[in-house]
Enzyme design. Structure first.
Site, PDB file in Angstrom:
ATOM      1  N   ASP A   1      72.156 -69.544  69.029  1.00  0.00           N
ATOM      2  CA  ASP A   1      72.447 -69.993  67.875  1.00  0.00           C
ATOM      3  C   ASP A   1      71.582 -71.430  68.129  1.00  0.00           C
ATOM      4  OD1 ASP A   1      74.419 -68.863  66.803  1.00  0.00           O
ATOM      5  OD2 ASP A   1      76.232 -70.273  68.188  1.00  0.00           O
TER       6      ASP A   1
ATOM      7  N   ASP B   1      81.014 -67.851  71.728  1.00  0.00           N
ATOM      8  CA  ASP B   1      80.696 -69.139  71.262  1.00  0.00           C
ATOM      9  C   ASP B   1      81.012 -70.102  72.632  1.00  0.00           C
ATOM     10  OD1 ASP B   1      79.145 -68.798  69.659  1.00  0.00           O
ATOM     11  OD2 ASP B   1      80.578 -69.620  67.845  1.00  0.00           O
TER      12      ASP B   1
END
Length: 165
Positions: free
Chosen positions: A143, A125
C-alpha cells in the site's frame, strides 16, 4: 546523455521485484510473529503494529461481495491491469526516470497485494498511524509503494510534464 533502454528496463524490474520482495517478506514475518488483531505500539501510540487479514480491497471495500465477483474484481481484473501497466512501462523506456519509477512502485505494490489475494484469499495488513484525531486505515508495504508511486505521478503532472504510458 541518454540512458540505455536496457538500463531503464533493469530499473523497472528491480523496483518491481524489490517492492514485491519487501512486501511479501514483511507480511510473512507478521503472519508468523504477530497474533491476529494484536496492538503493538512501535512509536508510543502513533505507529501501531497489528495483524489483520483484509478479504476486500482498500479499507475493506468489497468484503461482502460474492466469491465470483471477488475473484473477478480483486484478482482477475487487477492482474490484467497490472500486466498491461508492466508491458506499457517496459515498452516506453524512453520515459522520464521518475515516471517509470512511479509506475514500477504501483505495479510492485499491486502485485504484492495480488499475490496475497490469490495465495491466501486475503491481504495481510499490519501498520496503522495515529496522530491525534488523524488515524489511517491499517496498511502494508504494498500500500505504501502504491501511494508513493501515485504521489510521484501526481507531482510530475503538477510540474507540467507531458507523457504517455
Amino acid at each position: 546523455m541518454k540512458r540505455s533502454t536496457y538500463f531503464n528496463k533493469f530499473i523497472i524490474l528491480i523496483i518491481v521485484l524489490m517492492t514485491v520482495g519487501c512486501d511479501q517478506a514483511s507480511k510473512e514475518l507478521i503472519r508468523q510473529k504477530v497474533e491476529p488483531a494484536a496492538f503493538i505500539p512501535v512509536i508510543k501510540n502513533h505507529l501501531i503494529l497489528t495483524n489483520v487479514e483484509n478479504t476486500g480491497a482498500m479499507l475493506g471495500f468489497g468484503q461482502d461481495f460474492s466469491p465470483i465477483l471477488k475473484i473477478f474484481l480483486l484478482q482477475a481484473l487487477p492482474m490484467l491491469l497490472l500486466l498491461i501497466m508492466l508491458y506499457r512501462t517496459i515498452s516506453k523506456t524512453n520515459s522520464n526516470l521518475l515516471l517509470i519509477s512511479a509506475f514500477s512502485l504501483v505495479i510492485g505494490g499491486g502485485l504484492g497485494n495480488l499475490i496475497d489475494r490469490i495465495a491466501y484469499g486475503s491481504v495481510t495488513d499490519f501498520f496503522q498511524i495515529r496522530l491525534g484525531f488523524l488515524r489511517t486505515g491499517i496498511f502494508n508495504i504494498a500500500d505504501v509503494a502504491v501511494t508513493v508511486g501515485v504521489l510521484m505521478f501526481v507531482l510530475l503532472i503538477v510540474k507540467g510534464n507531458r507523457f504517455t504510458i
